[in-house]
Design a protein around this motif. Structure first.
Motif: not given
Length: 405
Positions: A115-135
């Motif tokens: 709400v304060p930033l007026d954006t939804n980072p989960f549903n936007s132009w950006a493809t966002v992934l969790d790539c897990g952990d570096i061993p």
């Protein structure tokens, strides 16, 4: 739908993710869109995942094995660096990545709109992934730091999902994805900056912390060996020596530690940092702190943001390696982070979350996740890195070389 066809659907979806086809990103995003087809007799409806069920990724983002699949693309990637053998007080931050993911489960419970930033980072132009952990090995610090640098660079250096063919601020003139790293103790910032330097050259750093972390190794830890000289209190000293930092544009925010003496401030200046003390919030408020940070780093420099969770007072974040009283509240930190909107954040990390010291209510891991939510929102709202107008680093903008350990 029969049980057999349901299993077939799951396998197909897993194959799509594994091969990096993220055209269905918007379908997979969010806990209420991953549906299970109910096969109970007489009940033909569907049921969404509950926020408390399923595997833990940051904010319930789609998981992809990015390190082992080079063709997977994204605009923002979360990657864990479970390392904590550079600590001077309480260990346990190797569990930070999993703890932060656990604390982030409800971020998009209601859809993820900021709400304060007026954006939804989960549903936007950006493809966002969790790539897990570096061993990361826990038996050899030197090798572990190399693993972190190489793992981060592997995630950072590939083409992004958006605007891959457009010019960007990297040294090669290309657009790169943004990477947010889940630590790990603060030692990991050194290999991360080495990775950033390979891609961008020297960068401006915003450092949220209660400690300076620019101590000379002889002062902090005694430096009995080269390996011991690199730890979570000296990594910025080494970064300065290696020429990874832009001079006179870096800033600490939230500092309130005791020192060995005034000379520690002199060395900090040599590393190119200005200091905002935690107590300044009582006189200049959050607006004053935001103003100081923005004036220091500018709006055109590529900026790396490193956030130690001990920036927060232990009342709000007890689960950290070296807690210091007199810190900011979670609300104050989130306000300050939102005030950085418009700055050219190319990457970030959050460190020193040690879940074993948390309360049963998960105060620290939730605070860490919420802080990253603000950082993620700023990145999304800024747009792809191809749109940034940046000034190249001038000659002599970094500090390096010389000095005794």
């Amino acid at each position: 739908m029969t049980t057999r066809s349901f299993l077939s659907l799951c396998l197909t979806a897993a194959t799509v993710v594994a091969h990096g086809d993220h055209s269905n990103q918007k379908t997979l995003a969010g806990p209420h869109q991953q549906l299970w087809y109910n096969t109970l007799p007489g009940d033909g409806g569907t049921q969404a995942d509950s926020v408390f069920s399923g595997i833990s990724t940051f904010g319930r983002l789609p998981y992809a094995p990015c390190l082992s699949h080079k063709d997977i693309t994204y605009d923002i990637a979360f990657i864990g660096a479970p390392f904590d053998t550079g600590t001077s007080y309480r260990p346990g931050a190797r569990f930070g990545p999993s703890g932060i993911r656990q604390g982030s489960r409800r971020l998009n419970l209601y859809g993820g709109y900021n709400v304060p930033l007026d954006t939804n980072p989960f549903n936007s132009w950006a493809t966002v992934l969790d790539c897990g952990d570096i061993p990361v090995t826990s038996y050899d610090n030197t090798y572990a730091l190399k693993q972190i640098e190489q793992g981060h660079y592997s995630i950072l250096s590939r083409s992004p999902k958006t605007d891959a063919d457009k010019k960007g601020p990297s040294k090669a003139g290309k657009t790169l994805p943004r990477v947010i790293t889940l630590g790990g103790d603060h030692t990991i910032t050194l290999p991360l900056l080495r990775s950033i330097n390979r891609a961008y050259g020297p960068v401006t750093v915003i450092h949220f912390d209660s400690h300076l972390d620019t101590w000379r190794p002889k002062v902090f830890g005694g430096s009995p060996s080269e390996v011991a000289s690199i730890n979570h209190g000296t990594y910025f000293y080494h970064a300065a020596q290696e020429g990874l930092l832009r001079n006179d544009t870096n800033i600490h925010a939230g500092i309130r530690t005791t020192l060995s003496g005034p000379s520690d401030y002199e060395n900090d200046g040599y590393c190119g940092f200005e200091i905002v003390e935690a107590r300044e919030i009582d006189t200049i408020g959050t607006d004053g702190i935001i103003k100081k940070i923005r004036e220091r780093v500018g709006t055109k420099n590529p900026v790396y943001l490193s956030l130690d969770i001990d920036t927060l007072d232990p009342a709000f974040a007890p689960a950290t390696g070296t807690p210091e009283t007199g810190g900011w509240s979670t609300r104050e930190l989130r306000t300050i982070l939102r005030g950085l909107e418009g700055i050219n954040l190319i990457a970030a990390d959050i460190v020193e979350v040690a879940p074993a010291y948390d309360t049963n209510a998960e105060h620290t891991t939730m605070a860490a996740a919420d802080a990253l939510y603000e950082i993620m929102s700023i990145m999304v709202k800024k747009g792809p890195l191809s749109v940034l107008e940046v000034d190249p680093p001038a000659e002599g903008t970094h500090v390096g070389g010389g000095g005794d350990l």
